[in-house]
Design a protein around this motif. Structure first.
Motif, short mmCIF file in Angstrom:
data_model
loop_
_atom_site.label_atom_id
_atom_site.label_comp_id
_atom_site.label_asym_id
_atom_site.label_seq_id
_atom_site.Cartn_x
_atom_site.Cartn_y
_atom_site.Cartn_z
N ILE A 98 9.13 0.89 1.58
CA ILE A 98 7.64 1.08 1.52
C ILE A 98 7.15 -0.10 2.02
O ILE A 98 7.28 -1.07 1.13
N ASP A 99 6.28 -0.12 2.89
CA ASP A 99 5.56 -1.46 3.12
C ASP A 99 4.10 -1.16 3.11
O ASP A 99 3.53 -0.11 4.01
N SER A 100 3.24 -1.75 2.25
CA SER A 100 1.75 -1.65 1.98
C SER A 100 1.20 -2.73 2.43
O SER A 100 1.31 -3.89 1.69
N ILE A 128 12.79 9.46 8.56
CA ILE A 128 11.36 10.02 8.88
C ILE A 128 10.43 8.57 8.62
O ILE A 128 10.64 7.96 7.73
N ILE A 129 9.61 8.25 9.70
CA ILE A 129 8.94 7.17 9.57
C ILE A 129 7.65 7.74 9.48
O ILE A 129 7.06 8.37 10.01
N GLY A 130 6.71 7.07 8.68
CA GLY A 130 5.18 7.54 8.47
C GLY A 130 4.51 6.16 8.15
O GLY A 130 4.74 5.19 7.66
N GLN A 131 3.17 6.59 8.89
CA GLN A 131 2.22 5.43 8.81
C GLN A 131 0.79 5.96 7.86
O GLN A 131 0.33 6.98 8.63
N GLN A 143 1.84 4.25 -2.87
CA GLN A 143 1.73 2.70 -3.31
C GLN A 143 0.83 1.88 -2.55
O GLN A 143 1.09 1.86 -1.37
N THR A 144 0.04 1.09 -3.04
CA THR A 144 -0.78 0.29 -2.31
C THR A 144 -0.71 -1.03 -3.11
O THR A 144 -0.59 -1.13 -4.30
N VAL A 145 -0.83 -2.12 -2.41
CA VAL A 145 -0.76 -3.62 -3.00
C VAL A 145 -2.10 -3.76 -3.48
O VAL A 145 -2.09 -4.24 -4.59
N SER A 146 -3.05 -3.25 -3.20
CA SER A 146 -4.43 -3.45 -3.79
C SER A 146 -5.48 -2.53 -3.39
O SER A 146 -5.41 -1.74 -2.66
N GLY A 162 -6.08 2.00 0.75
CA GLY A 162 -4.66 1.38 1.19
C GLY A 162 -4.54 1.99 2.49
O GLY A 162 -4.81 2.83 3.14
N ILE A 163 -3.44 1.11 2.86
CA ILE A 163 -2.82 1.22 4.14
C ILE A 163 -1.52 0.72 4.17
O ILE A 163 -1.08 -0.06 3.40
N GLY A 164 -0.61 1.47 4.92
CA GLY A 164 0.80 1.02 4.98
C GLY A 164 1.78 2.23 5.45
O GLY A 164 1.38 3.04 6.34
N GLY A 165 3.15 2.02 5.34
CA GLY A 165 4.11 2.75 6.15
C GLY A 165 5.29 2.60 5.18
O GLY A 165 5.54 1.96 4.24
N PHE A 166 6.09 3.84 5.58
CA PHE A 166 7.47 3.87 4.98
C PHE A 166 8.52 4.61 5.85
O PHE A 166 8.34 5.05 6.77
N ILE A 167 9.47 4.24 5.55
CA ILE A 167 10.82 4.83 6.16
C ILE A 167 11.81 5.41 5.15
O ILE A 167 12.18 4.87 4.29
#
Length: 818
Positions: free
Chosen positions: A463-465, A384-387, A787-790, A410-415
């Motif tokens: 997770i990439d935020s 599952i890929i999510g943005q 999760q968000t970086v900022s 926040g904006i990001g994505g995950f796999i």
């Protein structure tokens, strides 16, 4: 052996010896209690009204009661749902008098309504009227739905058959069908992946349930026992039922010589209609199928063979598309929007069979030999890929953009990736025995079980935020989570028990005292446990029909596979059984109000917990620590009243107050000031402080073919923590769970209606409409941790986005019996 264990064993010896100090000359009346069709009536009440003593019949309908007078005595025979009968007779001292009694079914006819009450508690065991499940509005459609309205039982998930009892989790409940233990799948993560419960409601004949303090004859779990008996048909019949959620077919019959009987059920379920109401949109393709049969051959009056077989296949396929969830508070309203690619495909296939031989060498002895096997083939695969976009909403009243996105948080994505496969094979050989003499019953059993488990885990999460990969080490670009293991397990378990029950009569006081001990041995960790248990039921013979019961003992739970698998996938060979010491004190009071029968039940309990394996709950998935890290306790009060709130229709209401805490040994953390903090005791994940359950039936007074059935549940929120956190005490609470389901039925043929006239081949026909989640409550089952970086303050953040359960849905159902 500890001092407390020695005291408990001494108590058991004294209870079993108590009858030795009470003897006198007496006569005996014995025989069988049957209905008009010749079927035995179990647990019927036999009362000597002349001497104010009494007893109950066994499961086979046999009874025996002592009498001390030689002149005329009056015996009263009664059972819930049957017309009471009195017999006057004379019995010589030192002689036995045989008396066989036939009871006819009682009916409380209110404008053609026919209902009988059959809920009854016998000490630490409650016998449940399984017929109520037929009309019970339930989103899951499982038999366990009827348990969730009982005191001490809770489940904040309408699509799951799993339940928690007095602070225990889903894995701490014993379930038997015809003396065969039933298992649940290992890999299931959410209620929407669950298919059909093993128990086929249409095949059920008897139900026993204990919320704690159960006797030694039941196995090795720390919370509860559900003991199911399937029907042995005495006539040819069939049933068909269909709704928007699936279909069931049942066929039963007997052979020409009355020695062979069969009952077979086929069930199909699809929850797609429900899943479409979730925030997470996409293409749902769930399909659940179950085949179950119970065959019985009686070769002679003394020997019978039966076969129980089950095949269950649960397939769950989901291709998510988009999710939009609004949450937060009025002052801080947030919205999460996720765009998906990929799919999830899970399969849970189980096969279970048991062959039972039952031999009765005489009327006092029953010997059973059971051979059973359980096989599970489970696979869990997803990519599952999510943005995602996390936005703050405009909450200014009167604003033209009210409710729209105002600021991006926040904006990001995950796999998410998984290739998990598990195969399990359990083979079991068991012997059970019962020996009854006068007022004494001796039970014993021994079994050996061989387990083979093959588990392949390969699961990771990225997770990439805001363009930066969030990992456990902020200096590295790595996966947030990665578990890979390959486990092959072969182990053996041996267990057994010895249990003795005495019926003691001291004037108007009648006492049933039961004491026993279980043993378990597991070669995985070379562990041997002894579990002494006892129960006492006392009826003082007062004018008011009231009884008291006390039960308790030691309850060990040898870990099953998930409990001794560490979070990294490795196995802990030093794991020990969790231990619970139960103490349960209760009372049951039968009374009449508005000229109708009612029953009030009250229990107070305390459970001392040792060698706890801490866990966190995510939906219906339990994430164990894999180590004996904690001690704890559970204590509370359960109250239930049931009866005919409406004439001729049984209803009930239950209330539970409970708390359960644990303390991880040696845990501590350093606060912002550099101080070392020891958290001490904190709530366990199943700590639901307060809950109310309700089942209510009603009908149109002058037209009882129209009926309404309502179930309701309220429970305070469960504690929840961050799944990835190493702190077990970092908890908040979910919102309270609130739900009301209502069903409306119209009977065209059967006990409550006959508008179809004399259609001989059709025995019963009704049509129903069910409204699930009548008031459309938004209940939370778990959280998606984003999760968000900022954020706006340029600080790293983590947001708990609620995963809501199903919204209001309407179901149409039709049921026919032939």
């Amino acid at each position: 052996m500890t001092k407390s264990e020695k005291i408990l064993l001494l108590l058991i010896v004294l209870v079993n010896m108590a009858e030795l100090g009470y003897s006198q000359s007496y006569g005996v009346v014995e025989g069988m209690i049957r209905d008009i069709k010749g079927r035995p009536i179990a647990f019927a009440n036999i009362v000597n009204e002349t001497e104010q003593t009494g007893t109950v019949s066994t499961e086979s309908g046999y009874f025996q009661i002592k009498v001390t007078r030689t002149d005329s005595i009056i015996l009263s025979f009664s059972s819930v749902g049957y017309v009471a009968q009195k017999v006057k007779l004379s019995v010589a001292i030192g002689k036995a008098y045989e008396l066989n009694v036939t009871l006819t079914e009682s009916t409380s006819e209110i404008d053609e309504v026919t209902i009988s009450i059959s809920n009854r508690r016998f000490g630490n065991i409650e016998r449940i009227n399984h017929k109520d499940i037929e009309y019970l509005p339930s989103a899951s459609g499982s038999f366990e739905a009827i348990l969730k309205s009982l005191p001490g039982v809770s489940s904040p998930h309408e699509m799951s058959s799993q339940y928690s009892v007095r602070g225990g989790n889903f894995d701490e409940n014993l379930v038997y069908v015809n003396d065969v233990e039933v298992y649940r799948p290992f890999l299931i993560r959410s209620g929407q992946q669950e298919g059909l419960s093993f128990i086929n409601s249409d095949m059920v004949d008897g139900v026993e349930f204990s919320a704690g303090g159960f006797n030694a004859e039941f196995g090795d779990k720390t919370s509860s026992v559900l003991n199911i008996k399937y029907k042995t048909p005495n006539e040819n019949a069939a049933k068909a039922e269909a709704s928007l959620l699936g279909a069931n077919v049942l066929i039963q019959g007997i052979g020409k010589n009355q020695r062979f009987s069969h009952i077979t059920g086929v069930r199909y379920k699809t929850s797609r209609y429900f899943l479409q109401s979730l925030d997470e949109g996409g293409e749902y393709q769930p399909a659940f199928f179950d085949f179950q049969t119970h065959l019985s051959w009686r070769f002679s009056p003394k020997f019978k063979v039966s076969l129980l077989g089950n095949i269950s296949t649960n397939h769950y396929q989901f291709a998510p598309d988009v999710r939009e969830t609004r949450f937060g508070s009025f002052n801080n309203a947030l919205q999460l929007r996720v765009y998906y690619q990929g799919q999830e495909l899970n399969k849970f296939e189980t096969f279970q069979g048991a062959l039972t031989g039952e031999y009765r060498p005489n009327e006092n002895t029953v010997l059973k030999f059971i051979g059973s096997s359980y096989a599970a083939n489970e696979s869990e695969t997803f990519d599952i890929i999510g943005q995602y976009l996390l936005n703050e909403l405009d909450n200014t009243l009167g604003s033209t953009s009210y409710g729209d996105s105002l600021i991006n948080v926040g904006i990001g994505g995950f796999i998410n990736h998984a290739r998990n496969y598990l195969r399990a094979n359990f083979h079991r050989a068991e012997h059970l025995g019962v020996y009854t003499t006068e007022n004494n019953t001796l039970k014993w059993g021994v079994n050996i079980q061989h387990e083979q488990i093959r588990d392949r885990i390969n699961e990771w999460e990225l997770i990439d935020s805001s363009g930066y990969v969030i990992s456990q080490d902020p200096q590295l670009l790595s996966l947030k989570k990665h578990i890979k293991s390959n486990n092959n397990i072969n182990n053996n378990r041996i267990s057994g028990y010895l249990q003795n029950s005495n019926n003691i009569y001291l004037g108007s006081l009648s006492i049933t005292a039961t004491a026993g001990v279980r043993f378990t041995y597991w070669d995985f960790n070379d562990e041997l446990n002894l579990s002494p248990r006892f129960s006492v039921i006392a009826n003082p013979g007062w004018k008011n029909d009231i009884s008291f019961h006390l039960s308790g003992g030691y309850y060990y739970q040898p870990p099953l596979y998930k409990e001794y698998r560490l979070p990294n996938g490795e196995l802990n060979h030093n794991i020990a059984s969790q231990k619970s010491i139960h103490a349960v004190l209760g009372t049951e009071y039968l009374f009449r109000a508005w000229h109708r029968p009612f029953r009030l039940q009250l229990e107070v309990y305390h459970k001392e917990l040792h060698n706890i394996i801490p866990y966190k709950i995510d939906n219906v998935r339990i994430l164990y620590s894999g180590e004996n890290m904690a001690n704890g306790f559970a204590q509370g009060i359960d109250l239930k009243v049931n009866g005919e709130f409406v004439p001729g229709a049984e209803s009930w209401a239950s209330l539970s107050v409970m708390r359960t805490y644990e303390d991880v040994k040696g845990d501590s953390y350093t606060d912002a000031s550099g101080n070392t903090i020891h958290p001490g005791y904190y709530p366990r994940p199943t700590d639901q402080r307060f809950s109310i359950g309700l089942f209510f039936q009603d009908y149109i007074p002058r037209n009882p073919s129209y009926r309404v059935h309502l179930t309701g549940f309220f429970g305070t929120g469960y504690p929840v923590g961050i799944p990835s956190s190493e702190r077990w005490d970092m908890l908040t609470r979910m919102p309270s769970y609130k739900r009301i389901d209502m069903g409306f039925t119209k009977s065209f043929k059967g006990a409550n209606g006959n508008s179809l006239g004399n259609v001989s081949w059709l025995k019963d026909l009704w049509v129903g409409v069910e409204v699930f989640n009548l008031f459309n409550f938004s209940n939370t089952i778990s959280y998606l941790w984003v999760q968000t970086v900022s954020n706006q303050s340029n600080e790293a953040g983590q947001y708990a986005v609620p995963n809501y359960l199903t919204s209001r849905r309407i179901n149409v159902k039709i049921s026919a019996k032939f």
